[in-house]
Write a protein that holds these residues in place. Structure first.
Motif, PDB file in Angstrom:
ATOM      1  N   LEU A 132      -4.795   0.427   0.066  1.00 29.21           N
ATOM      2  CA  LEU A 132      -4.234   0.602   1.399  1.00 29.21           C
ATOM      3  C   LEU A 132      -4.053   2.103   1.639  1.00 29.21           C
ATOM      4  CD1 LEU A 132      -1.379  -2.090   1.428  1.00 29.21           C
ATOM      5  CD2 LEU A 132      -3.565  -2.219   2.634  1.00 29.21           C
ATOM      6  N   PRO A 133      -4.132   2.546   2.889  1.00 29.80           N
ATOM      7  CA  PRO A 133      -3.853   3.964   3.152  1.00 29.80           C
ATOM      8  C   PRO A 133      -2.378   4.252   2.929  1.00 29.80           C
ATOM      9  CG  PRO A 133      -4.043   2.760   5.219  1.00 29.80           C
ATOM     10  CD  PRO A 133      -4.413   1.791   4.125  1.00 29.80           C
ATOM     11  N   GLY A 134      -2.070   5.426   2.414  1.00 29.63           N
ATOM     12  CA  GLY A 134      -0.679   5.815   2.251  1.00 29.63           C
ATOM     13  C   GLY A 134      -0.084   6.295   3.566  1.00 29.63           C
ATOM     14  N   PRO A 135       1.242   6.219   3.722  1.00 27.69           N
ATOM     15  CA  PRO A 135       1.886   6.587   4.999  1.00 27.69           C
ATOM     16  C   PRO A 135       1.598   8.015   5.438  1.00 27.69           C
ATOM     17  CG  PRO A 135       3.445   5.469   3.551  1.00 27.69           C
ATOM     18  CD  PRO A 135       2.210   5.696   2.741  1.00 27.69           C
ATOM     19  N   MET A 136       1.659   8.985   4.511  1.00 34.09           N
ATOM     20  CA  MET A 136       1.440  10.377   4.908  1.00 34.09           C
ATOM     21  C   MET A 136       0.002  10.612   5.344  1.00 34.09           C
ATOM     22  SD  MET A 136       2.102  13.944   2.834  1.00 34.09           S
ATOM     23  CE  MET A 136       3.882  13.806   2.919  1.00 34.09           C
ATOM     24  N   PHE A 157       5.148   3.533   9.449  1.00 31.12           N
ATOM     25  CA  PHE A 157       3.934   3.095   8.756  1.00 31.12           C
ATOM     26  C   PHE A 157       4.281   2.439   7.422  1.00 31.12           C
ATOM     27  CE2 PHE A 157       1.037   6.381  11.006  1.00 31.12           C
ATOM     28  CZ  PHE A 157       0.712   5.447  11.981  1.00 31.12           C
ATOM     29  N   ALA A 158       5.263   2.998   6.714  1.00 28.71           N
ATOM     30  CA  ALA A 158       5.651   2.442   5.418  1.00 28.71           C
ATOM     31  C   ALA A 158       6.159   1.007   5.565  1.00 28.71           C
ATOM     32  CB  ALA A 158       6.726   3.317   4.775  1.00 28.71           C
ATOM     33  N   LYS A 159       6.880   0.753   6.623  1.00 25.04           N
ATOM     34  CA  LYS A 159       7.371  -0.608   6.876  1.00 25.04           C
ATOM     35  C   LYS A 159       6.206  -1.571   7.081  1.00 25.04           C
ATOM     36  CE  LYS A 159      10.120  -3.289  10.187  1.00 25.04           C
ATOM     37  NZ  LYS A 159      10.918  -3.234  11.442  1.00 25.04           N
ATOM     38  N   ALA A 160       5.231  -1.155   7.874  1.00 22.29           N
ATOM     39  CA  ALA A 160       4.056  -2.003   8.126  1.00 22.29           C
ATOM     40  C   ALA A 160       3.247  -2.208   6.853  1.00 22.29           C
ATOM     41  CB  ALA A 160       3.189  -1.376   9.216  1.00 22.29           C
ATOM     42  N   LEU A 161       3.084  -1.149   6.068  1.00 21.91           N
ATOM     43  CA  LEU A 161       2.335  -1.243   4.814  1.00 21.91           C
ATOM     44  C   LEU A 161       3.026  -2.176   3.834  1.00 21.91           C
ATOM     45  CD1 LEU A 161       1.406   2.515   4.443  1.00 21.91           C
ATOM     46  CD2 LEU A 161      -0.253   0.642   4.623  1.00 21.91           C
ATOM     47  N   PHE A 178      -2.257   2.818  -3.109  1.00 28.22           N
ATOM     48  CA  PHE A 178      -2.051   3.552  -1.863  1.00 28.22           C
ATOM     49  C   PHE A 178      -2.807   4.871  -1.952  1.00 28.22           C
ATOM     50  CE2 PHE A 178       1.401   0.574  -2.122  1.00 28.22           C
ATOM     51  CZ  PHE A 178       1.566   0.139  -0.811  1.00 28.22           C
ATOM     52  N   ASP A 179      -3.706   5.099  -0.997  1.00 29.13           N
ATOM     53  CA  ASP A 179      -4.530   6.306  -0.981  1.00 29.13           C
ATOM     54  C   ASP A 179      -3.789   7.415  -0.249  1.00 29.13           C
ATOM     55  OD1 ASP A 179      -6.576   4.980  -2.315  1.00 29.13           O
ATOM     56  OD2 ASP A 179      -7.530   4.331  -0.446  1.00 29.13           O
ATOM     57  N   GLU A 180      -3.479   8.490  -0.975  1.00 28.62           N
ATOM     58  CA  GLU A 180      -2.724   9.598  -0.393  1.00 28.62           C
ATOM     59  C   GLU A 180      -3.377  10.952  -0.673  1.00 28.62           C
ATOM     60  OE1 GLU A 180      -0.644   9.751   1.778  1.00 28.62           O
ATOM     61  OE2 GLU A 180       1.136   8.504   1.581  1.00 28.62           O
ATOM     62  N   PRO A 181      -4.598  11.181  -0.196  1.00 30.60           N
ATOM     63  CA  PRO A 181      -5.178  12.518  -0.360  1.00 30.60           C
ATOM     64  C   PRO A 181      -4.350  13.604   0.316  1.00 30.60           C
ATOM     65  CG  PRO A 181      -6.490  11.182   1.159  1.00 30.60           C
ATOM     66  CD  PRO A 181      -5.526  10.258   0.489  1.00 30.60           C
ATOM     67  N   VAL A 197       9.066   7.908   1.299  1.00 31.16           N
ATOM     68  CA  VAL A 197       8.392   7.004   2.238  1.00 31.16           C
ATOM     69  C   VAL A 197       7.454   6.059   1.490  1.00 31.16           C
ATOM     70  CG1 VAL A 197       6.696   6.933   4.103  1.00 31.16           C
ATOM     71  CG2 VAL A 197       8.613   8.511   4.242  1.00 31.16           C
ATOM     72  N   LEU A 198       6.731   6.583   0.515  1.00 33.37           N
ATOM     73  CA  LEU A 198       5.829   5.736  -0.259  1.00 33.37           C
ATOM     74  C   LEU A 198       6.609   4.681  -1.035  1.00 33.37           C
ATOM     75  CD1 LEU A 198       2.931   5.120  -1.078  1.00 33.37           C
ATOM     76  CD2 LEU A 198       3.202   6.715  -2.987  1.00 33.37           C
ATOM     77  N   GLU A 199       7.760   5.048  -1.549  1.00 32.00           N
ATOM     78  CA  GLU A 199       8.570   4.053  -2.268  1.00 32.00           C
ATOM     79  C   GLU A 199       9.051   2.957  -1.308  1.00 32.00           C
ATOM     80  OE1 GLU A 199      10.118   4.467  -5.971  1.00 32.00           O
ATOM     81  OE2 GLU A 199      10.764   6.546  -5.707  1.00 32.00           O
ATOM     82  N   ARG A 200       9.222   3.282  -0.041  1.00 35.62           N
ATOM     83  CA  ARG A 200       9.538   2.239   0.953  1.00 35.62           C
ATOM     84  C   ARG A 200       8.358   1.287   1.091  1.00 35.62           C
ATOM     85  NH1 ARG A 200      10.027  -1.616   3.302  1.00 35.62           N
ATOM     86  NH2 ARG A 200      10.927  -2.025   5.371  1.00 35.62           N
ATOM     87  N   ALA A 201       7.132   1.815   1.002  1.00 34.42           N
ATOM     88  CA  ALA A 201       5.941   0.967   1.135  1.00 34.42           C
ATOM     89  C   ALA A 201       5.794  -0.002  -0.034  1.00 34.42           C
ATOM     90  CB  ALA A 201       4.694   1.845   1.259  1.00 34.42           C
ATOM     91  N   ILE A 202       6.298   0.354  -1.218  1.00 33.30           N
ATOM     92  CA  ILE A 202       6.170  -0.536  -2.390  1.00 33.30           C
ATOM     93  C   ILE A 202       7.427  -1.358  -2.652  1.00 33.30           C
ATOM     94  CG2 ILE A 202       4.555   1.102  -3.449  1.00 33.30           C
ATOM     95  CD1 ILE A 202       6.781   1.776  -5.470  1.00 33.30           C
ATOM     96  N   GLU A 203       8.378  -1.241  -1.784  1.00 33.51           N
ATOM     97  CA  GLU A 203       9.668  -1.907  -1.970  1.00 33.51           C
ATOM     98  C   GLU A 203       9.506  -3.423  -2.173  1.00 33.51           C
ATOM     99  OE1 GLU A 203      12.993  -2.564   1.251  1.00 33.51           O
ATOM    100  OE2 GLU A 203      13.151  -0.506   0.484  1.00 33.51           O
TER     101      GLU A 203
END
Length: 343
Positions: A132-136, A157-161, A178-181, A197-203
């Motif tokens: 999945l794309p990362g939030p940033m 975005f993190a919530k949606a992810l 999560f892809d975060e280049p 924010v990324l930790e919110r995505a994996i919550e």
């Protein structure tokens, strides 16, 4: 999870069949539509699976066969984003692109990849990894005309992810990546709010989670940028300490044909590390011994049970025969190390 030592995988994309989309390009338009497109995507998933299995890849990915782009396909399914009236932005301070515009509250209206994941899960008993794309990176791939704050938009975005990731987990996905280049460019933001924010995505996820941070696809803008980075690429140094303290299980990084000092892996000691042993910015196919050499260097800083041989990035812009050769080299290189260590 797979108990095999040195389990191999690809980071994300594989080239699409020419009958599905024009080859060797990003944002490649579909050649089919309607029910034929759905069927074509499923056929491409079957092909992607078979090519990974024939090459001996241990952790199966979808090869991103059902999406045009690793970021924008997810964004297309969110409310509040206008894809018709686009704007030009500089992505990752590197190259200009025509991108969609955030015009209102963003929210996930429906699942994006869940049905694809269920389909792939039925085709194989091997572990599955889904990107999945990362939030940033999502924030950096569009123009925000609503929130006027990269951080606020990233939290939405993190919530949606997270909603998508939970459903992918329930569909049988073993690793969500999560892809975060963008993490390799906006270091202050990563440390100020990007990692949170990324930790919110994996919550709440019980499956394994990964973050992929590379130096980009093998497109000209990225290869030109790399030439400016000097003899040592130390970008990971500024973000690995924060990642080390996070709940992310796996860190995916670019190694082969890069100037990344291997000892930077010490900064994420204890994490599982997907070591990029395949260069996606060249058509030259690595030899198994070249792959093995990269893995030997990584093993000085990563425990054997935590090392996952992989590609530097996705291979969508490559020819299919080149990608096939690189997959074979990846598996063969891992096999050399297993034999050397008698495991």
């Amino acid at each position: 999870m797979n108990k095999l030592v040195l389990p191999t995988s690809i980071v994300g994309s594989l080239p699409k069949p020419a009958w599905l989309a024009p080859p060797e390009k990003l944002w490649s338009p579909w050649k089919l539509d309607g029910d034929q497109l759905l069927e074509g995507k499923q056929d491409a998933l079957r092909i992607s699976l078979q090519e990974q299995q024939l090459a001996g890849v241990d952790i199966i990915s979808d090869g991103e066969q059902t999406r045009q782009h690793f970021v924008t396909t997810f964004i297309e399914h969110l409310s509040g984003v206008d894809f018709e009236n686009r704007k030009i932005v500089k992505i990752r301070d590197r190259y200009d692109a025509s991108v969609p515009v955030v015009v209102g509250e963003v929210a996930r209206q429906q699942s994006v990849f869940v049905e694809d994941a269920k389909f792939l899960r039925k085709q194989t008993n091997k572990p599955i990894k889904w990107a999945l794309p990362g939030p940033m990176t999502m924030v950096d791939t569009l123009y925000d005309d609503h929130y006027k704050s990269r951080e606020k938009l990233a939290w939405e975005f993190a919530k949606a992810l997270n909603e998508e990731a939970r459903e992918l987990q329930d569909a049988g996905v073993d690793i969500i990546q999560f892809d975060e280049p963008a993490f390799n460019v906006f270091f202050d933001e990563v440390n100020d709010w990007g990692m949170a924010v990324l930790e919110r995505a994996i919550e709440g996820l019980k499956c394994e989670t990964a973050i992929h941070i590379c130096y980009g696809y093998g497109i000209q803008a990225n290869t030109d940028w790399k030439k400016t980075l000097g003899s040592e690429w130390r970008q990971y140094e500024g973000i690995f300490p924060k990642i080390q303290k996070s709940k992310i299980d796996i860190v995916s990084l670019e190694c082969h044909n890069s100037n990344v000092p291997y000892n930077l892996m010490e900064l994420v000691r204890g994490k599982k590390v997907m070591v990029g042993a395949i260069d996606v910015a060249t058509n030259a196919i690595e030899t198994p011994e070249e792959v093995a050499t990269t893995l030997r260097k990584a093993l000085e800083f990563v425990n054997i049970e935590n090392l996952y041989p992989s590609t530097n990035c996705g291979m969508a812009p490559l020819a299919r025969n080149v990608a096939r050769g690189k997959l074979n080299a990846l598996s063969a290189g891992a096999a050399i190390i297993r034999k050397e260590l008698a495991i």
